[in-house]
Design an enzyme around this catalytic site. Structure first.
Site: not given
Ligand code: NAD
Length: 360
Positions: A192, A248, A252
């Site tokens: 980012k 993380d 998913d």
């Protein structure tokens, strides 16, 4: 050479899925003469119940002495009201950081037989084979200072610190560049850098490392765009590398591309290739003890263990082929069920993999 493996069944469905992975490893001993010993220890809620600690000293000592670790999952509602410091998840974070397992490899592979199980259109996901490399022991999950403080105004303020040192970025960069080199030579670093200085440094280090890997094509992507691209056109990626929190979340999302989190294995490696291997899912308390859990992510984690930590790539290939073979036979646990398939329980699925392995 004898390989010493430690299994940590953990909580919820953990003991059920680990039992099936152990059956597969035993079958590999029989079929390929694999020289392997399997010890076990307590972690998480099971360890709290037995010793009061989520990560007993005995477990840590056995983990340090082993060549590789295979973990089920930890946690569950029974321990959710305990103090944060002695929750099951604390045991998991403790063993990861205690063994310096900073490199988390999460492959997301869609078995063609499961194209119908994904929530995405088959043409978007069929043939998908990507690898997410997530930094696991740094970033905002570990940064200090952290906490909840009261301001002069009396208002409470929560705060965490997002930090990465140059050496932390370099060591995860090395894992990712080498993984990309061993695959299709494409690496996308996710950050980012338009907002966060820590990821400006991340991007700068990744860029500087690219000179040592002229065979790897490095690109960069902001995390918000990466989330969108993963569900829009995931096959554009080969290897993705990112920090702890972004990894993380993105991994998913990638899990759902493959149909079920019950299919996703993972590896967490130290600088010397020693590792802990576990399914990406949790302890699934809603189905624990019901013989409903999909053991394939754990069985595939055992295959990754043989490949990455124990130098037994051919045996790993055989396990992966056996998994593919049981899917070809139409066997499915509930989480990957579709029309016309045969629903089986945890034990039957494990036994089917063993049969395919022995007869393969
Ligand atoms: P979860 O992954 O355990 O379950 C999410 C959903 O996926 C549930 O509906 C569950 O039934 C299903 N599921 C998960 N694994 C499955 C499998 N192998 N086969 C079939 N279905 C499966 O996530 P959660 O419900 O958010 O967390 C439950 C507990 O697990 C919590 O205590 C959490 O802290 C813990 N947890 C542990 C780990 C770990 O040990 N690495 C990771 C995530 C969550």
């Amino acid at each position: 050479m004898t390989h010493n493996v430690l299994v940590l069944p953990g909580d919820g469905i953990g003991p059920e899925i680990i039992a099936e992975a152990v059956k597969v490893l035993e079958a590999c001993k029989q079929k390929f003469g694999l020289d392997l010993t399997i010890d076990s220890a307590l972690l998480g809620g099971a360890a709290i119940d037995a010793t009061g600690s989520p990560l007993p000293e005995d477990t840590m000592a056995k983990a340090k002495a082993s060549d590789a670790i295979l973990l089920g999952a930890v946690g569950g509602p029974k321990w959710d009201t305990l103090d944060m410091a002695i929750r099951p998840e604390k045991g998991l974070l403790g063993i990861r950081s205690g063994l310096a397992l900073f490199g988390n490899l999460r492959p997301a592979i869609l078995y063609p037989q499961l194209a119908a199980a994904s929530t995405l259109k088959p043409e978007v996901v069929s043939g998908l084979d990507i690898l997410i490399v997530r930094e696991l022991t740094g970033g905002i999950y570990f940064g200090q200072p952290r906490g909840v403080r009261t301001l002069d105004t009396g208002e409470r303020q929560g705060y965490n610190t997002y930090v990465y040192s140059e050496s932390e970025i370099r060591r995860i960069g090395k894992v990712a560049f080498e993984a990309a080199r061993a695959r299709n030579g494409k690496l996308c670093s996710v950050d980012k850098a338009n907002v966060l200085e820590v990821t400006v440094l991340w991007r700068e280090i990744m860029e500087s490392m690219a000179k040592d890997y002229p065979d790897v094509e490095l690109s960069h992507m902001y995390v918000d765009n990466a989330a969108m691209q993963l569900v829009r056109a995931p096959k554009q990626f080969d290897v993705l590398v990112t920090g702890n929190m972004f990894g993380d979340i993105l991994s998913d999302a990638a899990a759902m591309l493959t149909g079920s989190i019950g299919m996703l294995p993972s590896a967490s490696l130290d600088a010397n290739g020693k590792g802990m291997y576990e399914p990406c899912h949790g302890s699934a308390p809603d189905i624990a003890g019901e013989n409903k859990a999909n053991p394939l992510a754990t069985i595939l984690s055992a295959a990754m263990m043989l490949r990455y930590s124990l130098g037994e790539g051919a045996v790993a290939d055989a396990i992966e082929e056996a998994v593919s073979s049981v899917l070809d036979q139409g066997l499915r646990t509930l989480d990957i069920a579709s029309d016309g398939c045969q629903i089986v329980g945890t034990e039957s699925m494990g036994e089917a993999v063993v049969s395919a392995l022995i007869s393969g």
